[in-house]
Design a protein around this motif. Structure first.
Motif, mmCIF file in Angstrom:
data_model
loop_
_atom_site.group_PDB
_atom_site.id
_atom_site.type_symbol
_atom_site.label_atom_id
_atom_site.label_comp_id
_atom_site.label_asym_id
_atom_site.label_seq_id
_atom_site.Cartn_x
_atom_site.Cartn_y
_atom_site.Cartn_z
ATOM 1 N N ILE A 36 35.347 54.679 41.253
ATOM 2 C CA ILE A 36 33.990 54.098 41.172
ATOM 3 C C ILE A 36 34.024 52.847 40.305
ATOM 4 N N ASP A 37 33.436 51.771 40.782
ATOM 5 C CA ASP A 37 33.334 50.563 39.945
ATOM 6 C C ASP A 37 31.909 50.020 40.007
ATOM 7 N N LYS A 38 31.450 49.559 38.871
ATOM 8 C CA LYS A 38 30.069 49.041 38.842
ATOM 9 C C LYS A 38 29.968 47.676 39.508
ATOM 10 N N GLY A 39 31.089 46.992 39.619
ATOM 11 C CA GLY A 39 31.068 45.673 40.260
ATOM 12 C C GLY A 39 32.058 45.633 41.416
ATOM 13 N N GLN A 40 32.755 44.505 41.527
ATOM 14 C CA GLN A 40 33.789 44.372 42.549
ATOM 15 C C GLN A 40 35.118 44.831 41.963
ATOM 16 N N PRO A 41 35.845 45.718 42.625
ATOM 17 C CA PRO A 41 37.136 46.145 42.107
ATOM 18 C C PRO A 41 38.035 44.953 41.784
ATOM 19 N N GLY A 42 38.634 44.993 40.611
ATOM 20 C CA GLY A 42 39.564 43.930 40.198
ATOM 21 C C GLY A 42 38.913 42.757 39.509
ATOM 22 N N HIS A 43 37.581 42.755 39.429
ATOM 23 C CA HIS A 43 36.896 41.581 38.879
ATOM 24 C C HIS A 43 36.637 41.650 37.367
ATOM 25 N N GLY A 44 37.159 42.682 36.696
ATOM 26 C CA GLY A 44 37.017 42.777 35.242
ATOM 27 C C GLY A 44 38.105 41.977 34.552
ATOM 28 N N ALA A 45 38.624 42.505 33.447
ATOM 29 C CA ALA A 45 39.675 41.804 32.701
ATOM 30 C C ALA A 45 40.866 41.478 33.588
ATOM 31 N N SER A 46 41.119 42.340 34.556
ATOM 32 C CA SER A 46 42.306 42.130 35.413
ATOM 33 C C SER A 46 42.267 40.782 36.113
ATOM 34 N N SER A 47 41.055 40.286 36.401
ATOM 35 C CA SER A 47 40.960 39.007 37.116
ATOM 36 C C SER A 47 41.204 37.814 36.189
ATOM 37 N N HIS A 48 41.198 38.047 34.874
ATOM 38 C CA HIS A 48 41.410 36.958 33.909
ATOM 39 C C HIS A 48 42.840 36.927 33.398
ATOM 40 N N SER A 49 43.615 37.922 33.802
ATOM 41 C CA SER A 49 44.910 38.141 33.158
ATOM 42 C C SER A 49 45.925 37.067 33.512
ATOM 43 N N PHE A 50 46.750 36.725 32.549
ATOM 44 C CA PHE A 50 47.900 35.859 32.815
ATOM 45 C C PHE A 50 48.948 36.639 33.632
ATOM 46 N N ALA A 51 48.894 37.969 33.490
ATOM 47 C CA ALA A 51 49.682 38.874 34.346
ATOM 48 C C ALA A 51 51.185 38.654 34.255
ATOM 49 N N TRP A 52 51.628 38.433 33.060
ATOM 50 C CA TRP A 52 53.054 38.326 32.757
ATOM 51 C C TRP A 52 53.553 39.736 32.441
#
Ligand SMILES: Cc1cc2nc3c(=O)[nH]c(=O)nc-3n(C[C@H](O)[C@H](O)[C@H](O)COP(=O)(O)OP(=O)(O)OC[C@H]3O[C@@H](n4cnc5c(N)ncnc54)[C@H](O)[C@@H]3O)c2cc1C
Length: 400
Positions: A36-52
Protein backbone atom coordinates in the motif's frame (compact mmCIF):
# COMPACT_ATOMS: atom_id res chain seq x y z
CA UNK A 1 10.53 -10.35 19.55
CA UNK A 2 8.86 -12.70 17.03
CA UNK A 3 5.34 -13.76 16.21
CA UNK A 4 4.57 -17.46 16.54
CA UNK A 5 3.64 -19.19 13.29
CA UNK A 6 3.94 -17.94 9.77
CA UNK A 7 1.51 -15.12 8.97
CA UNK A 8 -0.64 -15.62 5.87
CA UNK A 9 -1.80 -12.12 5.18
CA UNK A 10 0.76 -9.31 5.47
CA UNK A 11 0.40 -5.66 4.52
CA UNK A 12 3.48 -3.65 3.63
CA UNK A 13 2.99 0.09 4.05
CA UNK A 14 5.21 2.07 1.68
CA UNK A 15 6.18 1.16 -1.87
CA UNK A 16 9.64 2.70 -2.00
CA UNK A 17 12.63 0.55 -2.82
CA UNK A 18 12.63 -1.00 0.66
CA UNK A 19 8.91 -1.74 1.01
CA UNK A 20 8.59 -3.02 -2.56
CA UNK A 21 11.61 -5.30 -2.04
CA UNK A 22 10.23 -6.68 1.23
CA UNK A 23 6.82 -7.26 -0.38
CA UNK A 24 8.46 -9.20 -3.20
CA UNK A 25 10.52 -11.30 -0.79
CA UNK A 26 7.42 -12.10 1.30
CA UNK A 27 5.47 -13.06 -1.80
CA UNK A 28 8.34 -15.37 -2.78
CA UNK A 29 7.77 -17.11 0.54
CA UNK A 30 4.11 -17.74 -0.29
CA UNK A 31 2.64 -14.92 1.80
CA UNK A 32 -0.46 -13.09 0.58
CA UNK A 33 0.98 -9.57 0.43
CA UNK A 34 -0.80 -6.27 0.04
CA UNK A 35 1.53 -3.40 -0.78
CA UNK A 36 0.00 0.00 0.00
CA UNK A 37 1.33 3.46 -0.85
CA UNK A 38 -0.28 6.80 -0.18
CA UNK A 39 1.15 8.22 -3.39
CA UNK A 40 2.83 6.82 -6.48
CA UNK A 41 5.10 3.83 -5.77
CA UNK A 42 8.75 4.88 -5.92
CA UNK A 43 8.04 8.59 -5.65
CA UNK A 44 9.31 9.03 -2.07
CA UNK A 45 12.97 9.27 -1.06
CA UNK A 46 13.78 6.54 -3.57
CA UNK A 47 13.09 8.95 -6.43
CA UNK A 48 15.65 11.46 -5.06
CA UNK A 49 18.39 8.95 -4.46
CA UNK A 50 21.83 9.13 -6.01
CA UNK A 51 21.48 5.33 -5.92
CA UNK A 52 25.13 4.50 -5.57
CA UNK A 53 25.57 0.92 -4.33
CA UNK A 54 28.51 0.91 -1.95
CA UNK A 55 29.95 -0.20 1.36
CA UNK A 56 33.06 1.96 1.20
CA UNK A 57 31.39 4.97 2.80
CA UNK A 58 30.01 2.99 5.75
CA UNK A 59 31.36 2.63 9.28
CA UNK A 60 31.85 1.03 11.75
CA UNK A 61 32.85 -2.37 10.45
CA UNK A 62 29.58 -4.10 11.45
CA UNK A 63 27.53 -1.63 9.41
CA UNK A 64 30.10 -1.74 6.61
CA UNK A 65 29.75 -5.53 6.52
CA UNK A 66 25.95 -5.30 6.34
CA UNK A 67 26.23 -2.95 3.36
CA UNK A 68 28.84 -5.17 1.79
CA UNK A 69 26.66 -8.25 2.20
CA UNK A 70 23.86 -6.37 0.45
CA UNK A 71 26.11 -5.04 -2.32
CA UNK A 72 27.15 -8.60 -3.04
CA UNK A 73 23.49 -9.70 -3.15
CA UNK A 74 22.45 -7.05 -5.70
CA UNK A 75 23.14 -9.05 -8.86
CA UNK A 76 21.06 -12.04 -7.77
CA UNK A 77 18.32 -9.82 -6.36
CA UNK A 78 18.13 -7.87 -9.63
CA UNK A 79 18.00 -11.10 -11.62
CA UNK A 80 15.11 -12.24 -9.42
CA UNK A 81 12.95 -9.15 -9.94
CA UNK A 82 14.14 -8.10 -13.41
CA UNK A 83 12.15 -8.94 -16.55
CA UNK A 84 13.37 -12.43 -17.58
CA UNK A 85 16.24 -11.96 -15.15
CA UNK A 86 17.57 -9.01 -17.15
CA UNK A 87 19.78 -6.74 -14.98
CA UNK A 88 19.31 -3.86 -17.46
CA UNK A 89 15.60 -3.85 -16.71
CA UNK A 90 16.41 -2.41 -13.26
CA UNK A 91 19.33 -0.26 -14.46
CA UNK A 92 21.95 -2.22 -12.51
CA UNK A 93 25.42 -1.22 -13.64
CA UNK A 94 28.78 -2.17 -12.15
CA UNK A 95 32.22 -0.73 -12.90
CA UNK A 96 33.12 0.87 -9.60
CA UNK A 97 33.70 4.30 -8.20
CA UNK A 98 36.66 6.65 -8.42
CA UNK A 99 37.40 9.51 -6.08
CA UNK A 100 40.38 11.77 -5.76
CA UNK A 101 41.65 14.77 -3.81
CA UNK A 102 43.77 17.72 -4.87
CA UNK A 103 44.25 19.13 -1.35
CA UNK A 104 47.06 17.45 0.67
CA UNK A 105 45.10 17.34 3.95
CA UNK A 106 42.04 15.81 2.27
CA UNK A 107 44.40 13.42 0.47
CA UNK A 108 45.72 12.16 3.82
CA UNK A 109 42.17 11.39 4.93
CA UNK A 110 41.50 9.55 1.66
CA UNK A 111 44.62 7.42 2.03
CA UNK A 112 43.77 6.64 5.67
CA UNK A 113 40.26 5.58 4.69
CA UNK A 114 41.55 3.34 1.89
CA UNK A 115 43.99 1.73 4.31
CA UNK A 116 41.20 1.14 6.82
CA UNK A 117 38.93 -0.41 4.17
CA UNK A 118 41.79 -2.59 2.94
CA UNK A 119 42.34 -3.80 6.51
CA UNK A 120 38.65 -4.79 6.47
CA UNK A 121 39.30 -6.76 3.26
CA UNK A 122 37.34 -4.36 1.05
CA UNK A 123 38.54 -4.34 -2.56
CA UNK A 124 39.49 -0.69 -2.84
CA UNK A 125 42.94 0.60 -3.77
CA UNK A 126 45.01 3.72 -4.29
CA UNK A 127 45.69 4.64 -7.91
CA UNK A 128 47.96 7.30 -9.41
CA UNK A 129 46.86 10.01 -11.82
CA UNK A 130 47.86 7.97 -14.88
CA UNK A 131 45.77 5.01 -13.83
CA UNK A 132 42.87 7.27 -12.93
CA UNK A 133 42.96 8.72 -16.45
CA UNK A 134 43.12 5.27 -17.97
CA UNK A 135 40.22 4.07 -15.83
CA UNK A 136 37.92 6.85 -16.97
CA UNK A 137 39.28 8.73 -20.00
CA UNK A 138 36.23 11.01 -20.11
CA UNK A 139 37.41 12.80 -16.96
CA UNK A 140 39.58 15.91 -16.84
CA UNK A 141 41.05 15.21 -13.43
CA UNK A 142 43.45 18.14 -12.81
CA UNK A 143 45.96 17.97 -9.92
CA UNK A 144 45.83 14.71 -7.94
CA UNK A 145 47.23 14.43 -4.40
CA UNK A 146 45.64 11.01 -3.83
CA UNK A 147 43.11 8.88 -5.70
CA UNK A 148 41.16 5.73 -5.04
CA UNK A 149 39.29 3.14 -7.09
CA UNK A 150 36.66 0.79 -5.66
CA UNK A 151 35.93 -1.62 -8.51
CA UNK A 152 33.09 -3.52 -6.84
CA UNK A 153 30.66 -0.59 -6.47
CA UNK A 154 27.86 0.32 -8.84
CA UNK A 155 24.52 1.98 -9.41
CA UNK A 156 20.90 1.09 -10.01
CA UNK A 157 17.66 2.90 -10.90
CA UNK A 158 15.33 2.81 -7.86
CA UNK A 159 12.18 3.54 -9.88
CA UNK A 160 12.94 0.63 -12.22
CA UNK A 161 13.51 -1.60 -9.17
CA UNK A 162 10.19 -0.59 -7.63
CA UNK A 163 8.35 -1.03 -10.95
CA UNK A 164 9.91 -4.47 -11.44
CA UNK A 165 8.88 -5.57 -7.92
CA UNK A 166 5.34 -4.39 -8.61
CA UNK A 167 5.19 -6.30 -11.90
CA UNK A 168 6.35 -9.50 -10.19
CA UNK A 169 3.88 -9.01 -7.33
CA UNK A 170 0.96 -8.48 -9.68
CA UNK A 171 1.97 -11.49 -11.80
CA UNK A 172 1.54 -13.73 -8.78
CA UNK A 173 -1.73 -12.16 -7.75
CA UNK A 174 -0.63 -9.85 -4.95
CA UNK A 175 -2.48 -6.61 -4.51
CA UNK A 176 -0.75 -3.25 -4.98
CA UNK A 177 -2.77 -0.27 -3.83
CA UNK A 178 -1.49 3.18 -4.79
CA UNK A 179 -2.92 6.51 -3.66
CA UNK A 180 -4.24 5.09 -0.37
CA UNK A 181 -2.87 6.50 2.87
CA UNK A 182 -2.80 4.27 5.93
CA UNK A 183 -3.95 6.52 8.74
CA UNK A 184 -4.39 4.20 11.68
CA UNK A 185 -4.15 0.72 13.18
CA UNK A 186 -6.70 -1.44 14.94
CA UNK A 187 -4.87 -3.17 17.80
CA UNK A 188 -5.97 -5.77 20.32
CA UNK A 189 -5.27 -5.60 24.05
CA UNK A 190 -1.75 -6.98 23.51
CA UNK A 191 -1.00 -4.28 20.96
CA UNK A 192 -1.13 -6.71 18.04
CA UNK A 193 -2.31 -5.06 14.84
CA UNK A 194 -5.51 -6.70 13.58
CA UNK A 195 -6.43 -4.20 10.91
CA UNK A 196 -5.37 -1.08 9.02
CA UNK A 197 -7.43 2.04 8.56
CA UNK A 198 -7.15 3.35 5.01
CA UNK A 199 -9.29 5.77 3.11
CA UNK A 200 -11.43 3.05 1.51
CA UNK A 201 -12.17 1.33 4.86
CA UNK A 202 -10.31 -1.14 7.03
CA UNK A 203 -8.27 -4.20 6.07
CA UNK A 204 -7.57 -7.22 8.23
CA UNK A 205 -3.93 -8.30 8.57
CA UNK A 206 -1.92 -11.01 10.35
CA UNK A 207 1.17 -8.78 10.39
CA UNK A 208 2.20 -5.42 9.01
CA UNK A 209 5.48 -3.99 7.77
CA UNK A 210 5.92 -0.24 8.18
CA UNK A 211 8.34 0.83 5.43
CA UNK A 212 6.98 4.34 5.03
CA UNK A 213 10.36 6.14 4.81
CA UNK A 214 10.37 9.51 6.56
CA UNK A 215 6.69 8.94 7.49
CA UNK A 216 7.60 5.85 9.50
CA UNK A 217 8.02 7.86 12.70
CA UNK A 218 4.53 9.34 12.55
CA UNK A 219 2.90 6.10 11.43
CA UNK A 220 4.63 3.87 14.00
CA UNK A 221 3.66 6.32 16.74
CA UNK A 222 0.00 5.65 15.89
CA UNK A 223 0.65 2.07 17.04
CA UNK A 224 2.55 3.27 20.13
CA UNK A 225 5.98 2.54 18.65
CA UNK A 226 8.85 5.00 19.00
CA UNK A 227 11.06 5.23 15.90
CA UNK A 228 12.82 8.59 16.15
CA UNK A 229 14.29 10.14 13.04
CA UNK A 230 16.56 13.04 12.19
CA UNK A 231 15.78 15.39 9.34
CA UNK A 232 18.20 14.92 6.48
CA UNK A 233 17.53 16.96 3.35
CA UNK A 234 19.56 16.32 0.22
CA UNK A 235 19.66 17.65 -3.33
CA UNK A 236 20.73 15.76 -6.44
CA UNK A 237 20.07 17.57 -9.71
CA UNK A 238 19.76 16.09 -13.17
CA UNK A 239 20.67 17.08 -16.70
CA UNK A 240 18.67 16.50 -19.83
CA UNK A 241 19.36 13.11 -21.48
CA UNK A 242 22.84 12.86 -23.03
CA UNK A 243 24.78 10.29 -24.98
CA UNK A 244 26.87 7.95 -22.79
CA UNK A 245 29.68 10.03 -21.26
CA UNK A 246 31.39 7.77 -18.73
CA UNK A 247 32.73 4.71 -20.47
CA UNK A 248 34.14 2.56 -17.65
CA UNK A 249 33.46 3.86 -14.14
CA UNK A 250 29.84 4.82 -13.43
CA UNK A 251 30.25 6.66 -10.11
CA UNK A 252 32.62 9.63 -9.72
CA UNK A 253 33.49 11.73 -6.66
CA UNK A 254 35.58 14.76 -7.64
CA UNK A 255 37.33 17.23 -5.29
CA UNK A 256 36.02 20.67 -4.27
CA UNK A 257 36.74 23.53 -6.67
CA UNK A 258 38.00 26.24 -4.34
CA UNK A 259 37.82 26.92 -0.62
CA UNK A 260 34.51 26.49 1.11
CA UNK A 261 33.08 24.38 -1.71
CA UNK A 262 32.21 20.74 -1.29
CA UNK A 263 33.21 17.82 -3.47
CA UNK A 264 30.78 16.83 -6.19
CA UNK A 265 29.53 13.41 -7.17
CA UNK A 266 28.03 12.36 -10.45
CA UNK A 267 26.69 9.38 -12.29
CA UNK A 268 24.77 8.82 -15.52
CA UNK A 269 21.31 7.25 -15.33
CA UNK A 270 20.00 4.52 -17.60
CA UNK A 271 17.98 7.15 -19.54
CA UNK A 272 21.10 9.24 -20.27
CA UNK A 273 20.49 11.98 -17.69
CA UNK A 274 23.36 12.82 -15.38
CA UNK A 275 22.79 13.09 -11.63
CA UNK A 276 24.99 15.60 -9.82
CA UNK A 277 25.17 16.23 -6.08
CA UNK A 278 27.67 17.76 -3.69
CA UNK A 279 29.26 16.62 -0.45
CA UNK A 280 29.04 13.04 0.73
CA UNK A 281 26.12 10.64 1.01
CA UNK A 282 24.75 12.30 4.10
CA UNK A 283 25.48 15.97 3.38
CA UNK A 284 22.64 18.32 4.17
CA UNK A 285 21.45 20.49 1.27
CA UNK A 286 18.27 22.46 0.76
CA UNK A 287 19.03 24.70 -2.20
CA UNK A 288 16.96 23.32 -5.05
CA UNK A 289 17.04 26.52 -7.13
CA UNK A 290 17.88 26.75 -10.82
CA UNK A 291 20.96 28.85 -9.91
CA UNK A 292 22.29 26.09 -7.69
CA UNK A 293 21.57 23.47 -10.35
CA UNK A 294 23.44 25.59 -12.90
CA UNK A 295 26.36 25.95 -10.49
CA UNK A 296 26.55 22.19 -9.89
CA UNK A 297 26.51 21.57 -13.63
CA UNK A 298 29.31 24.11 -14.20
CA UNK A 299 31.43 22.39 -11.55
CA UNK A 300 30.69 18.95 -13.03
CA UNK A 301 31.59 20.28 -16.50
CA UNK A 302 35.02 21.20 -15.15
CA UNK A 303 35.72 17.50 -14.55
CA UNK A 304 33.61 16.03 -17.33
CA UNK A 305 33.99 18.31 -20.38
CA UNK A 306 31.59 16.15 -22.38
CA UNK A 307 28.83 17.82 -20.35
CA UNK A 308 29.31 21.09 -22.23
CA UNK A 309 25.99 22.25 -23.64
CA UNK A 310 23.93 20.15 -21.21
CA UNK A 311 20.95 21.70 -19.44
CA UNK A 312 20.69 21.61 -15.63
CA UNK A 313 17.31 20.43 -14.35
CA UNK A 314 16.70 21.31 -10.68
CA UNK A 315 15.08 18.64 -8.52
CA UNK A 316 13.16 19.48 -5.33
CA UNK A 317 14.82 18.67 -2.02
CA UNK A 318 14.68 14.96 -1.14
CA UNK A 319 14.30 13.92 2.49
CA UNK A 320 16.35 10.91 3.45
CA UNK A 321 14.72 8.42 5.79
CA UNK A 322 17.25 8.86 8.59
CA UNK A 323 16.96 6.93 11.85
CA UNK A 324 18.03 9.06 14.79
CA UNK A 325 21.50 7.49 15.07
CA UNK A 326 21.91 6.96 11.32
CA UNK A 327 21.63 3.15 11.44
CA UNK A 328 18.79 0.91 10.23
CA UNK A 329 15.76 0.19 12.37
CA UNK A 330 14.61 -3.35 11.58
CA UNK A 331 12.44 -5.71 13.54
CA UNK A 332 9.20 -6.36 15.37
CA UNK A 333 8.16 -3.72 17.90
CA UNK A 334 7.61 -4.61 21.56
CA UNK A 335 4.53 -2.38 21.77
CA UNK A 336 2.92 -3.96 18.69
CA UNK A 337 4.41 -7.45 18.41
CA UNK A 338 3.27 -8.19 14.84
CA UNK A 339 4.32 -4.76 13.48
CA UNK A 340 7.67 -4.94 11.73
CA UNK A 341 9.59 -1.66 11.34
CA UNK A 342 11.80 -1.26 8.24
CA UNK A 343 13.53 2.10 8.17
CA UNK A 344 16.99 2.90 6.86
CA UNK A 345 19.31 5.33 5.23
CA UNK A 346 21.29 3.86 2.28
CA UNK A 347 18.19 1.87 1.44
CA UNK A 348 19.26 1.47 -2.18
CA UNK A 349 22.44 -0.33 -1.20
CA UNK A 350 20.71 -2.20 1.61
CA UNK A 351 17.43 -3.27 -0.05
CA UNK A 352 18.55 -6.78 -1.08
CA UNK A 353 19.90 -7.74 2.36
CA UNK A 354 17.32 -5.98 4.53
CA UNK A 355 14.40 -7.32 2.49
CA UNK A 356 15.74 -10.87 2.71
CA UNK A 357 16.32 -10.59 6.46
CA UNK A 358 12.91 -9.02 7.10
CA UNK A 359 11.09 -11.70 5.09
CA UNK A 360 13.03 -14.43 6.86
CA UNK A 361 12.24 -13.06 10.32
CA UNK A 362 8.56 -12.58 9.46
CA UNK A 363 8.13 -15.99 7.85
CA UNK A 364 10.32 -18.19 10.02
CA UNK A 365 9.79 -16.52 13.36
CA UNK A 366 13.50 -16.75 14.06
CA UNK A 367 15.27 -13.47 14.77
CA UNK A 368 18.47 -12.91 12.78
CA UNK A 369 20.02 -11.32 15.86
CA UNK A 370 23.62 -11.95 14.87
CA UNK A 371 23.09 -9.56 11.94
CA UNK A 372 20.19 -7.30 12.93
CA UNK A 373 20.70 -7.30 16.71
CA UNK A 374 22.24 -3.80 16.80
CA UNK A 375 19.42 -2.39 14.66
CA UNK A 376 16.28 -3.21 16.66
CA UNK A 377 13.59 -0.58 17.33
CA UNK A 378 13.88 -1.36 21.05
CA UNK A 379 17.15 0.58 21.28
CA UNK A 380 15.17 3.83 21.35
CA UNK A 381 12.79 2.83 24.14
CA UNK A 382 12.88 5.04 27.21
CA UNK A 383 15.66 7.36 26.07
CA UNK A 384 15.88 10.59 28.06
CA UNK A 385 16.20 13.87 26.11
CA UNK A 386 19.94 13.91 26.92
CA UNK A 387 20.33 10.36 25.65
CA UNK A 388 18.41 11.28 22.51
CA UNK A 389 20.81 14.18 21.95
CA UNK A 390 23.84 11.90 22.50
CA UNK A 391 22.45 9.25 20.13
CA UNK A 392 21.59 11.73 17.40
CA UNK A 393 23.40 11.35 14.11
CA UNK A 394 26.03 14.11 13.87
CA UNK A 395 24.54 15.40 10.61
CA UNK A 396 21.03 15.84 12.02
CA UNK A 397 19.98 19.45 12.05
CA UNK A 398 16.81 18.79 14.00
CA UNK A 399 14.61 15.93 15.05
CA UNK A 400 11.66 14.93 12.98
C1 LIG B 1 19.38 12.96 -1.92
C2 LIG B 1 19.48 11.50 -1.55
C3 LIG B 1 20.57 10.76 -1.97
C4 LIG B 1 20.68 9.41 -1.62
N1 LIG B 1 21.73 8.68 -2.10
C5 LIG B 1 21.82 7.35 -1.81
C6 LIG B 1 22.83 6.54 -2.39
O1 LIG B 1 23.66 7.02 -3.17
N2 LIG B 1 22.87 5.23 -2.07
C7 LIG B 1 21.95 4.64 -1.21
O2 LIG B 1 22.04 3.44 -0.93
N3 LIG B 1 20.96 5.39 -0.67
C8 LIG B 1 20.87 6.70 -0.95
N4 LIG B 1 19.86 7.46 -0.43
C9 LIG B 1 18.95 6.84 0.55
C10 LIG B 1 17.91 5.97 -0.14
O3 LIG B 1 17.42 6.62 -1.28
C11 LIG B 1 16.79 5.69 0.84
O4 LIG B 1 17.33 5.06 1.98
C12 LIG B 1 15.72 4.79 0.23
O5 LIG B 1 15.24 5.32 -0.98
C13 LIG B 1 14.59 4.61 1.21
O6 LIG B 1 13.59 3.84 0.61
P1 LIG B 1 12.25 3.56 1.38
O7 LIG B 1 11.49 2.58 0.57
O8 LIG B 1 12.56 3.21 2.79
O9 LIG B 1 11.53 4.99 1.48
P2 LIG B 1 10.72 5.82 0.37
O10 LIG B 1 11.31 5.68 -0.96
O11 LIG B 1 10.58 7.20 0.91
O12 LIG B 1 9.31 5.11 0.35
C14 LIG B 1 8.38 5.25 1.40
C15 LIG B 1 6.99 5.20 0.80
O13 LIG B 1 6.04 5.17 1.86
C16 LIG B 1 4.88 5.84 1.43
N5 LIG B 1 4.09 6.23 2.62
C17 LIG B 1 4.46 7.10 3.59
N6 LIG B 1 3.48 7.20 4.51
C18 LIG B 1 2.47 6.38 4.13
C19 LIG B 1 1.19 6.04 4.66
N7 LIG B 1 0.75 6.61 5.81
N8 LIG B 1 0.40 5.18 3.99
C20 LIG B 1 0.84 4.62 2.83
N9 LIG B 1 2.06 4.90 2.28
C21 LIG B 1 2.87 5.76 2.92
C22 LIG B 1 5.43 7.03 0.64
O14 LIG B 1 4.46 7.52 -0.27
C23 LIG B 1 6.66 6.42 -0.05
O15 LIG B 1 6.38 6.00 -1.37
C24 LIG B 1 19.68 8.79 -0.80
C25 LIG B 1 18.57 9.54 -0.42
C26 LIG B 1 18.44 10.86 -0.79
C27 LIG B 1 17.21 11.63 -0.41
Amino acid sequence: MVIPGKPQNVAVIGAGILGASIAWRLAQRGIRVTLIDKGQPGHGASSHSFAWINAGAKQPIGYHNLNRRSLEMWRRFAAGIGDDGDLDSVGLRWGGKVSWESDPVAAEALVARVRQLQSWGYPTRLVDADELERLEPALEIGPVAAAEYSPNEGQVEPQMVVDACLRRLREIGCEVIAGAEVHGFEQDDDGRVRGLAIASGSRDVDAVVVAAGTETTRLAALAGVNVPQAESPGVVIRTDPLQPLLSNVPVVYAPPLGDGRREIHLRQCADGRLMIGEGDQESLAEDDSQDHADDLLTRACHYLPGLAGARAVPVPVGWRPMPLDGYPVMGFASEAPNLYVALTHSGVTLAPALSQLAAQEICDGMPADAVLGPYRPQRFAGLTPDEVAAATHPRATRLR
